[in-house]
Design a protein around this motif. Sequence first.
Motif, PDB file in Angstrom:
ATOM      1  N   UNK A   1       0.834  -1.206   0.000  1.00 20.07           N
ATOM      2  CA  UNK A   1       0.000   0.000   0.000  1.00 20.07           C
ATOM      3  C   UNK A   1       0.867   1.253   0.000  1.00 20.07           C
ATOM      4  N   UNK A   2       1.881   1.276   0.841  1.00 18.59           N
ATOM      5  CA  UNK A   2       2.759   2.454   0.935  1.00 18.59           C
ATOM      6  C   UNK A   2       3.481   2.697  -0.385  1.00 18.59           C
ATOM      7  N   UNK A   3       3.978   1.628  -1.011  1.00 13.80           N
ATOM      8  CA  UNK A   3       4.699   1.766  -2.274  1.00 13.80           C
ATOM      9  C   UNK A   3       3.789   2.283  -3.374  1.00 13.80           C
ATOM     10  N   UNK A   4       2.597   1.733  -3.462  1.00 10.32           N
ATOM     11  CA  UNK A   4       1.677   2.161  -4.520  1.00 10.32           C
ATOM     12  C   UNK A   4       1.256   3.615  -4.344  1.00 10.32           C
ATOM     13  N   UNK A   5       1.039   4.033  -3.110  1.00 10.59           N
ATOM     14  CA  UNK A   5       0.689   5.436  -2.856  1.00 10.59           C
ATOM     15  C   UNK A   5       1.839   6.359  -3.263  1.00 10.59           C
TER      16      UNK A   5
ATOM     17  N   UNK B   1       4.031   5.714  -5.595  1.00 13.27           N
ATOM     18  CA  UNK B   1       4.053   5.734  -7.061  1.00 13.27           C
ATOM     19  C   UNK B   1       2.965   6.650  -7.618  1.00 13.27           C
ATOM     20  N   UNK B   2       1.805   6.618  -6.973  1.00  7.32           N
ATOM     21  CA  UNK B   2       0.673   7.422  -7.446  1.00  7.32           C
ATOM     22  C   UNK B   2       0.770   8.877  -6.987  1.00  7.32           C
ATOM     23  N   UNK B   3       1.821   9.181  -6.207  1.00  6.94           N
ATOM     24  CA  UNK B   3       2.047  10.539  -5.698  1.00  6.94           C
ATOM     25  C   UNK B   3       0.854  11.048  -4.891  1.00  6.94           C
ATOM     26  N   UNK B   4       0.387  10.163  -4.036  1.00  3.80           N
ATOM     27  CA  UNK B   4      -0.661  10.554  -3.102  1.00  3.80           C
ATOM     28  C   UNK B   4      -0.287  10.022  -1.729  1.00  3.80           C
ATOM     29  N   UNK B   5      -1.083  10.344  -0.730  1.00  4.27           N
ATOM     30  CA  UNK B   5      -0.782   9.911   0.635  1.00  4.27           C
ATOM     31  C   UNK B   5      -1.541   8.634   0.977  1.00  4.27           C
ATOM     32  N   UNK B   6      -1.012   7.899   1.934  1.00 10.28           N
ATOM     33  CA  UNK B   6      -1.707   6.702   2.408  1.00 10.28           C
ATOM     34  C   UNK B   6      -3.064   7.088   2.984  1.00 10.28           C
ATOM     35  N   UNK B   7      -3.097   8.193   3.713  1.00 10.19           N
ATOM     36  CA  UNK B   7      -4.361   8.628   4.309  1.00 10.19           C
ATOM     37  C   UNK B   7      -5.412   8.893   3.228  1.00 10.19           C
ATOM     38  N   UNK B   8      -5.028   9.611   2.169  1.00 10.73           N
ATOM     39  CA  UNK B   8      -5.980   9.924   1.099  1.00 10.73           C
ATOM     40  C   UNK B   8      -6.466   8.648   0.420  1.00 10.73           C
TER      41      UNK B   8
ATOM     42  N   UNK C   1      -6.283  11.622  -5.134  1.00  7.71           N
ATOM     43  CA  UNK C   1      -5.612  12.879  -5.474  1.00  7.71           C
ATOM     44  C   UNK C   1      -6.469  14.074  -5.089  1.00  7.71           C
ATOM     45  N   UNK C   2      -7.788  13.972  -5.305  1.00 13.16           N
ATOM     46  CA  UNK C   2      -8.694  15.064  -4.931  1.00 13.16           C
ATOM     47  C   UNK C   2      -8.682  15.268  -3.420  1.00 13.16           C
ATOM     48  N   UNK C   3      -8.753  14.180  -2.670  1.00 11.75           N
ATOM     49  CA  UNK C   3      -8.764  14.267  -1.201  1.00 11.75           C
ATOM     50  C   UNK C   3      -7.468  14.880  -0.696  1.00 11.75           C
ATOM     51  N   UNK C   4      -6.346  14.422  -1.236  1.00 13.50           N
ATOM     52  CA  UNK C   4      -5.057  14.961  -0.797  1.00 13.50           C
ATOM     53  C   UNK C   4      -4.946  16.450  -1.103  1.00 13.50           C
ATOM     54  N   UNK C   5      -5.395  16.856  -2.297  1.00 10.25           N
ATOM     55  CA  UNK C   5      -5.320  18.270  -2.675  1.00 10.25           C
ATOM     56  C   UNK C   5      -6.152  19.133  -1.738  1.00 10.25           C
ATOM     57  N   UNK C   6      -7.348  18.655  -1.385  1.00 13.76           N
ATOM     58  CA  UNK C   6      -8.197  19.430  -0.474  1.00 13.76           C
ATOM     59  C   UNK C   6      -7.575  19.542   0.914  1.00 13.76           C
TER      60      UNK C   6
END
Length: 448
Positions: A211-215, A217-224, A301-306
């Motif tokens: 999960x951490x690696x994929x997040x 790669x996707x340039x987002x946070x684990x929380x998001x 990505x939307x959640x992280x940006x907000x």
Amino acid sequence: MLRQLGIEERIFWLHDQAIPLHFTMAAKVIGELQVDSLQQALAWVQQRHPLLGVRIVLDSLGNPWFTEDSATIPLRVVQRQSEQQWQQEVEQELAHPFNWNQAPLIRIVLVHAADCSELIITCHHAIADGMSVVYLLRDILQAVGIPGSQQQILPERPAYEYLTPIAHKIKPPTKDSQLELVNPSQTIPPAKSLHFRLLTWSLSPEETATVILRCRQAQTSVHAAICAAFLLAIAQSHHSQNDTEAQSLEQKQPVTLNCLTAINIRQFLTPPIQEDFGYYFTSNISAHTITPNLSLWDLAHVIKAQLNQKMSPDQIFAHLPEAQAFITSNPSIDTIKDIFQELYRYDVLVSNLGKLHIPTQYGHLQLAAIYGPSGAIHVAKGRFIGVATLGDQMFFNLLYPDSNISLTEIEHLQKKTMQLLLGESMEQVQLLSDTLISEDKRSLSKVK
């Protein structure tokens, strides 16, 4: 300690009288955790953290104050008979609110066995947040497992708003020496809590790393990503309940869901608050329209940006002057309740403590798991998600009111969420791994 409650401490104190908002954290401890040693440790941490020995009293104007009391932290010991027993104890703790006029505003349950125990810490929200309990848990285990290693006694702190960059906009509390602290003639009995059920699970080290690696790669946070996975799973559940099988993907209607995130504000304060026990968090609620073709990562990505927009000092504390003005108008408990239900109407609340930077070994004791926070829910179909990463494992708990959500629904939600979070992640990581192996083979062939 003697000080007035801060702005949000006071709001939570009022709301707790209408609908309880206390919360729990639970830890699994491997090794012999002796009751007398634990009691001694509790006496020590009560000296280290000033808010562990307070109750709330009113002055002649009705303002609430923290005042020091000599009461010790209550410890209830239950003989451990099964792996899941502690979850029932958490449910029981959440069904019993605190009396704010009685100290202390914390209590402990030990689900005890000779070689493995669960430690459950329950707190009134006016004195604590999830990270406070993490540090408290560490202090307790250190005092038990490594005698003589006690840390320094921490100073009394003002309410957090006086440590913010906008402290100059906050009116100081009344300082009238003629005000005599008085006990209320009769405390309003706490409202009856809803009955909650708790579902818990953990990811393996391999799943957590995936999960951490994929997040990353996707340039987002684990929380998001966690928030996105739960929102998508809830939306899919909503479609399955309301749509006919004949409907195509394009015909399914969008669903708008609210996500509430608990935000740790310790790093934004001056001086930064690190290991103190207290109320050092705020929250952000966001609405998301879930369309049938929305992907996990697009939503993440939307959640992280907000959240990133919220996480600037001028934004994160902007509500405090208005909140103080509201509090000084002496709102009724019912008014507080109505405002909470209007402003914080969420479908899922995610309190993610992130990676915990505390030891897992304390002499002969091993901290094997941390579950929480689990907080009393004040919306009818709210789902409270607590997440903590300890060592190389991620631990989840999902609290829900059993009056209008069934266990079958929750188990389906949990399964679908993990499929979204892990299934796609594992697929992507496998593709990455295959790509790297192919590149390595090509490189070797060129060398040859």
